[in-house]
Design a protein around this motif. Structure first.
Motif, mmCIF file in Angstrom:
data_model
loop_
_atom_site.group_PDB
_atom_site.id
_atom_site.type_symbol
_atom_site.label_atom_id
_atom_site.label_comp_id
_atom_site.label_asym_id
_atom_site.label_seq_id
_atom_site.Cartn_x
_atom_site.Cartn_y
_atom_site.Cartn_z
ATOM 1 N N PRO A 1 0.836 -1.204 0.000
ATOM 2 C CA PRO A 1 0.000 0.000 0.000
ATOM 3 C C PRO A 1 0.872 1.256 0.000
ATOM 4 O O PRO A 1 1.901 1.315 0.665
ATOM 5 C CB PRO A 1 -0.798 -0.126 1.302
ATOM 6 C CG PRO A 1 -0.815 -1.589 1.593
ATOM 7 C CD PRO A 1 0.505 -2.110 1.108
ATOM 8 N N ASP B 1 -4.714 1.015 -0.180
ATOM 9 C CA ASP B 1 -5.483 0.112 0.672
ATOM 10 C C ASP B 1 -4.941 -1.303 0.770
ATOM 11 O O ASP B 1 -5.090 -1.953 1.806
ATOM 12 C CB ASP B 1 -6.934 0.033 0.174
ATOM 13 C CG ASP B 1 -7.604 1.394 0.138
ATOM 14 O OD1 ASP B 1 -7.428 2.161 1.109
ATOM 15 O OD2 ASP B 1 -8.280 1.693 -0.863
ATOM 16 N N SER B 2 -4.351 -1.821 -0.296
ATOM 17 C CA SER B 2 -4.016 -3.243 -0.302
ATOM 18 C C SER B 2 -2.700 -3.504 -1.025
ATOM 19 O O SER B 2 -2.226 -2.691 -1.812
ATOM 20 C CB SER B 2 -5.133 -4.054 -0.970
ATOM 21 O OG SER B 2 -5.307 -3.634 -2.316
#
Length: 313
Positions: free
Chosen positions: A170, A246-247
């Motif tokens: 991220p 986010d990921s």
């Protein structure tokens, strides 16, 4: 740009479907040099195992990963990490492990992680399966061009292969960087397995098209040497990797490319007698040296090997 809907490769084994599958591959190669394949013959269990050992490695503490750190040389190997935020030119936001797998004499096991314990065995099995797949794809592509099935394989000489594990963590400001900036691959053919969305391919009007992440699929893209050998009939496409806040995204990229001393020339069968070859002859080492020298920063590197011809873009 053509849709990136996966092509079902199992149809090649069915005489009722084979011609349609070959036509789909030919269309993808003609239009954008990118396509996805499913039912490709590589066991899903092996694909999952490679993802597992990759995740375990990247999850290790930084000091353990640095044991396998490589040096930034012409034929880089080992672990590396680069996280750069900038307000100007996009840089990198990734960590990676690059390993040479073929020929066997160029496997430098000092760069191969010893953790997790099953890492090496998994890489060896996976890359062997991917080599078989690359040869099968090259055979189909050769025949689609009206060449003998082994033409592209022979044109690239002694088999060379490497694999790169890539991790895109991220990013706090994804608008200020890229996982990988725009580029075309320099070798012959690339087969990629991805976890998560983030791969984009250049589309019309200077836009980017997201390559969807289909379960158990491989993304296949043609690289610069195929463009030269096919005399521009099939082009390598620019692509890049974006990041998010986010990921984590991971990808596993297997490269098939020529030996350094291999001469690359346009296939005579694909050279128009009136127009002539669009690219000059070269040795693959020249291409690597041009890349290292930063030649053609504002255009694709392959264009710098073009003979003066208005058809090259």
């Amino acid at each position: 740009m053509a849709t990136l809907k996966p092509i079902d490769l199992s149809g090649l084994d069915d005489e009722r479907l084979a011609s349609s599958v070959r036509a789909q591959i030919a269309e993808a190669c003609e239009k954008n040099g990118f396509f996805q394949i499913i039912n490709h013959g590589v066991p899903v269990e092996l694909m999952d195992k490679l993802k597992e050992v990759g995740r375990k490695f990247f999850d290790m503490p930084e000091e353990e990963k640095l044991v396998y750190a490589g040096k930034p040389v012409l034929a880089a190997e080992g672990y590396g990490s680069r996280m750069v935020l900038t307000d100007s030119e996009p840089q990198f936001w990734r960590e990676f492990v690059e390993l040479h797998t073929l020929p066997l004499s160029e496997r430098h096991y000092n760069y191969w992680p010893q953790k997790p314990a099953e890492f090496n065995e998994t890489v060896e099995k996976y890359t062997a399966a991917l080599m078989d797949l690359a040869h099968r794809l090259l055979s189909v592509i050769s025949e689609n061009l009206g060449l003998k099935p082994t033409y592209l394989k022979e044109a690239m000489g002694v088999t060379q292969q490497s694999i790169v594990f890539q991790c895109y963590p991220p990013c706090p400001e994804p608008g200020k960087t890229l996982g990988l900036p725009a580029h075309s691959d320099i070798g012959g053919i690339t087969v990629l397995m991805q976890e998560g969305d983030g791969l984009q391919v250049a589309a019309a009007n200077d836009t980017w098209e997201l390559v969807p992440n289909h379960p158990n699929a491989f993304v296949v893209n043609l690289a610069d040497q195929i463009e030269i050998i096919t005399n521009g009939r099939y082009k390598s496409a620019n692509h890049r990797a974006i990041v998010n806040s986010d990921s984590t995204r991971r990808s596993y990229v297997t490269f098939y490319y020529p030996a350094k001393d291999q001469k690359i020339i346009p296939a005579p069968e694909l050279v128009d007698a009136k127009i002539g070859p669009l690219y000059r002859e070269l040795y693959y080492l020249e291409y690597l040296q041009a890349l290292a020298a930063g030649r053609a920063k504002d255009k694709r590197l392959v264009q710098s090997f073009a003979i003066n011809n208005p058809l090259i873009t």
